[in-house]
Design a protein around this motif. Structure first.
Motif, short mmCIF file in Angstrom:
data_model
loop_
_atom_site.label_atom_id
_atom_site.label_comp_id
_atom_site.label_asym_id
_atom_site.label_seq_id
_atom_site.Cartn_x
_atom_site.Cartn_y
_atom_site.Cartn_z
N VAL A 219 -25.97 123.74 -44.09
CA VAL A 219 -26.24 123.76 -45.53
C VAL A 219 -26.60 122.35 -45.98
CG1 VAL A 219 -25.26 124.24 -47.83
CG2 VAL A 219 -24.52 125.59 -45.84
N VAL A 220 -27.57 122.24 -46.90
CA VAL A 220 -27.87 120.96 -47.54
C VAL A 220 -27.72 121.11 -49.04
CG1 VAL A 220 -29.56 119.12 -47.88
CG2 VAL A 220 -29.52 120.39 -45.72
N VAL A 221 -26.98 120.20 -49.66
CA VAL A 221 -26.88 120.13 -51.11
C VAL A 221 -27.53 118.82 -51.55
CG1 VAL A 221 -25.36 120.01 -53.11
CG2 VAL A 221 -24.72 121.44 -51.16
N PHE A 222 -28.61 118.91 -52.32
CA PHE A 222 -29.24 117.72 -52.89
C PHE A 222 -28.72 117.53 -54.29
CE2 PHE A 222 -32.70 119.04 -49.89
CZ PHE A 222 -32.71 117.89 -49.11
N ASP A 223 -27.82 116.57 -54.47
CA ASP A 223 -27.42 116.17 -55.82
C ASP A 223 -28.41 115.08 -56.25
OD1 ASP A 223 -26.09 115.77 -58.21
OD2 ASP A 223 -24.10 115.82 -57.29
N GLU A 224 -28.65 114.97 -57.56
CA GLU A 224 -29.72 114.10 -58.05
C GLU A 224 -31.06 114.49 -57.37
OE1 GLU A 224 -27.35 110.02 -59.08
OE2 GLU A 224 -27.71 110.40 -56.96
N ALA A 225 -31.30 115.79 -57.35
CA ALA A 225 -32.45 116.33 -56.62
C ALA A 225 -33.78 115.94 -57.23
CB ALA A 225 -32.35 117.86 -56.56
N HIS A 226 -33.78 115.46 -58.47
CA HIS A 226 -35.03 115.04 -59.10
C HIS A 226 -35.71 113.91 -58.33
CE1 HIS A 226 -31.86 112.46 -60.79
NE2 HIS A 226 -32.78 111.52 -60.74
N ALA A 227 -34.95 113.20 -57.47
CA ALA A 227 -35.49 112.04 -56.77
C ALA A 227 -36.08 112.36 -55.41
CB ALA A 227 -34.39 110.98 -56.61
N ILE A 228 -35.96 113.60 -54.93
CA ILE A 228 -36.30 113.82 -53.52
C ILE A 228 -37.79 113.77 -53.25
CG2 ILE A 228 -34.18 115.11 -53.08
CD1 ILE A 228 -35.73 117.67 -53.03
N GLU A 229 -38.64 114.09 -54.21
CA GLU A 229 -40.08 114.04 -53.94
C GLU A 229 -40.51 112.61 -53.58
OE1 GLU A 229 -44.47 114.92 -55.91
OE2 GLU A 229 -42.74 114.54 -57.20
N ASP A 230 -40.05 111.63 -54.35
CA ASP A 230 -40.43 110.24 -54.08
C ASP A 230 -39.92 109.77 -52.73
OD1 ASP A 230 -41.78 110.05 -56.46
OD2 ASP A 230 -40.15 109.07 -57.55
N VAL A 231 -38.67 110.13 -52.40
CA VAL A 231 -38.10 109.68 -51.13
C VAL A 231 -38.80 110.36 -49.95
CG1 VAL A 231 -35.99 109.44 -49.77
CG2 VAL A 231 -35.89 109.24 -52.26
N ALA A 232 -39.07 111.65 -50.08
CA ALA A 232 -39.79 112.36 -49.01
C ALA A 232 -41.17 111.77 -48.80
CB ALA A 232 -39.88 113.84 -49.35
N THR A 233 -41.86 111.41 -49.88
CA THR A 233 -43.18 110.79 -49.78
C THR A 233 -43.11 109.52 -48.95
OG1 THR A 233 -43.86 111.68 -51.93
CG2 THR A 233 -45.08 109.79 -51.10
#
Length: 634
Positions: A187-201
């Motif tokens: 299982v993965v829980v992304f808290d503060e998930a609004h930031a994941i697009e920038d980090v994945a990029t």
């Protein structure tokens, strides 16, 4: 978690969302990774929420806290450094005795234990990156702090990491190398998930930098410090590598700084209402060019550096060939790194993949060349969603205009995916606790006289609240301009960058103050109570369309017949504004004003999208209205 599904859940500050996913995570019997964007939230979960579950709720489970390897002291590199200490800055030498004493006693090797300055450059020589770690070949492998931390992580029911570490692992385990940093998980829980697009990029691309060349040169010299037979040749090879690197990256930096490197609407003299190709691209400075140079890599940028590129390529090949037949692991690793850096440099400068955007940055002393995916949605579908059947995305800011469409589109959660959605408003009564101020008489942010007129509004608003204000700016230039224009305020004046962030916040809370800051204070900062009663935001935080990644995404949307302004720029800026707004109300007792000094919020049609994304509060259009609202009390 029981149904092995996906959930997107927005939950306001004070909702208790951390416990809302931690309790099911513990009870699920599955191995869960919790990934956060900020160290502040990591530390809160580790120091507060996990002990609460154990001590007050009686739940039995194992948990571990893992950081990126650069946070840990490397015993092998520390010993090598101690034999011939060379400091990146003269004043850093004074800290060395304290570091040596700590290194002998620490149980974790975590640099946060020793409270070093944020910009302690020598730490790069005391920690190991993926590139320079010797792995099992290291004589200190069993005692290694990273090895020990990962061993604990492998046994944990709940593992706490950050987005950077998670996506570094995901990029490596799904590449040809197949290397894994994190243990297998369910299982993965992304808290503060609004930031994941920038980090994945960032992690799904390539990066070559002047720092990598410098570190390779230094590490190569250290690797032969006990080999006089190789010393002279290595000194010549690394000397040439360093010179070639300096000249190449300087030539690229000069090209990036040239006005021609940026599209017309992104240059310093850009008009106030840019309309490339007939679009409605909004002007903005969040991350603007005055803070750092960031521009597309083009033939015009790279061609003048061609001669220096071939010299650097040759120097890397020479270093690789010099050590190609080496038998000891450190020298083999130097040869491998030289070869890999050469291949990546060629890939970034060739600019052959149409699915990537190629750009360069100049930040401080570093020059960075990057190749980033234009769209991370497909990358996430392939690398993450096909491999993990249970993912939770949560944050206080995911819904633009009350819908998750924008967030889902950006992270590849296509409409046909079976994704549960939920919104929880939180315990705060924003209609009573906050008011939004946007004076319609101010000039537009690009108009002459904006700073002086806006500074006058700041003076009037701070007189209402007795200081106790954050002035959050979308650019370094505006921060410094407002700081200068407001020097006469009768409160303590604080400026981001003058001292460490934690110290600034301590000073801010100690007495009525006005803090001028930029992006790093827009989120992850918590000042409950009366100490913060006013948040001023200089302008709507549109990302500049001249940013190479944004520009490439806008072009892709246009080519698909879609409206990049309404589908990308407006929702992204609206969510960013909501992050800044969120600094004000942190408890049920907090009360105050949020001022947006950008008249477009109330004069432009797209302002409605921003207002629909913010919490429902009274909208005040003059300072006098703000004063009357404040004086009425709760």
């Amino acid at each position: 978690m029981a149904d092995r599904g996906y959930l997107v859940a927005e939950a306001g500050t004070g909702t208790g969302k951390t416990l809302a996913y931690l309790v099911p995570a513990v009870l699920s019997g599955r191995r869960v990774i919790v990934s956060t964007a900020t160290k502040t939230l990591q530390e809160q979960i580790w120091g507060k929420d996990i002990p609460l579950l154990r001590e007050q709720c009686g739940l039995e489970f194992s948990a571990a806290y893992l950081k990126g390897r650069s946070n840990y002291y490397c015993i092998e590199r520390g010993e090598a450094f101690a034999r011939a200490p060379t400091f990146a800055a003269r004043d850093e030498a004074a800290l060395w005795p304290r570091i040596e004493a700590w290194a002998r006693e620490t149980e974790t090797g975590d640099r946060s234990e020793i409270d070093l300055p944020d910009q302690f450059h020598t730490w790069r020589d005391l920690s190991a990156t993926t590139e320079n770690c010797l792995g099992r070949e290291c004589p200190h492998h069993e005692a290694c702090f990273v090895t020990r931390a990962r061993a604990l992580a492998a046994q944990a029911d709940v593992l706490l990491v950050n987005h950077h570490l998670f996506f570094a692992d995901l990029a490596m385990r799904t590449s040809r190398a197949g290397v894994e940093i994190l243990p297998e998980h369910d299982v993965v829980v992304f808290d503060e998930a609004h930031a994941i697009e920038d980090v994945a990029t960032e992690y799904f691309g390539l990066q070559v930098s002047s720092f990598r060349v410098d570190e390779l040169s230094r590490d190569a010299l250290r690797a032969v410090s006990d080999r006089p037979d190789l010393g002279t040749m290595m000194k010549e090879a690394t000397g040439e590598l360093r010179k070639a690197g300096e000249r190449f990256f300087q030539a690229v930096a000069d090209g990036l700084r040239a006005p021609a490197a940026a599209p017309p609407w992104a240059r310093a003299s850009r008009p106030s209402t840019p309309r490339p190709r007939g679009g409605r691209y909004a002007q903005g400075d969040r991350g603007s060019q005055d803070e750092a140079v960031k521009a597309a890599l083009t033939e015009d940028v790279l061609e003048p550096a061609g001669r220096e590129y071939h010299r650097l390529d040759g120097a890397l090949a020479t270093l690789r060939d010099l050590l190609a037949d080496a038998e000891n692991p450190p020298l083999q690793q130097i040869a491998r790194r030289a070869g890999e850096l050469r291949v990546e440099l060629a890939a970034v400068t060739a600019m052959k993949e149409p699915s990537r955007v190629y750009f360069g940055e100049v930040r401080g002393r570093g020059v960075f060349l990057r190749a980033a995916p234009i769209d991370v949605a497909e990358e996430l579908q392939e690398r993450l969603y096909r491999r993990t059947d249970t993912v939770v995305f949560t944050s206080a800011t995911l819904a633009a205009q009350g819908r998750f469409d924008y967030f889902r589109r950006q992270v590849g959660l296509a409409p046909e995916f079976d994704v549960a959605e939920a919104r929880f408003a939180g315990p705060f009564d924003f209609t009573r606790q906050a008011a939004l101020v946007s004076p319609a008489t101010l000039p537009e942010p690009n108009a002459p006289g904006f700073v002086d007129a806006a500074a006058e509004v700041i003076r009037e608003l701070t007189s209402i609240t007795g200081g106790r204000a954050f002035v959050l700016c979308t650019s370094n230039r505006n921060m410094l301009a407002f700081h200068k224009a407001c020097r006469g305020l009768p409160y303590r004046i604080l400026l981001q960058g003058e001292r460490p962030k934690s110290r600034l916040l301590e000073d801010f809370k100690a007495e009525p103050s006005v803090l001028f800051a930029t992006a790093s204070f827009w989120e992850g900062v918590d000042v409950p109570g009366e100490a913060l009663s006013l948040v001023v935001i200089d302008r709507l935080p549109f990302a500049p369309p001249g940013d190479p990644v944004i520009a490439a995404r806008l072009r892709a949307l246009e080519e698909a017949g879609r409206d990049g302004f309404s589908e990308l720029q407006v929702p992204a800026a609206a969510l960013a504004l909501r992050q800044g707004f969120g600094r004000l109300v942190r408890t049920r007792e907090d009360r105050g004003l949020v001022a947006v000094l950008d008249r477009r919020l109330v004069t432009k049609g797209y302002g409605r999208a921003f207002l629909a994304t913010l919490p429902k509060t009274p909208l005040l259009k003059t300072v006098d209205e703000a004063r009357r609202w404040w004086e009425r009390g709760a």
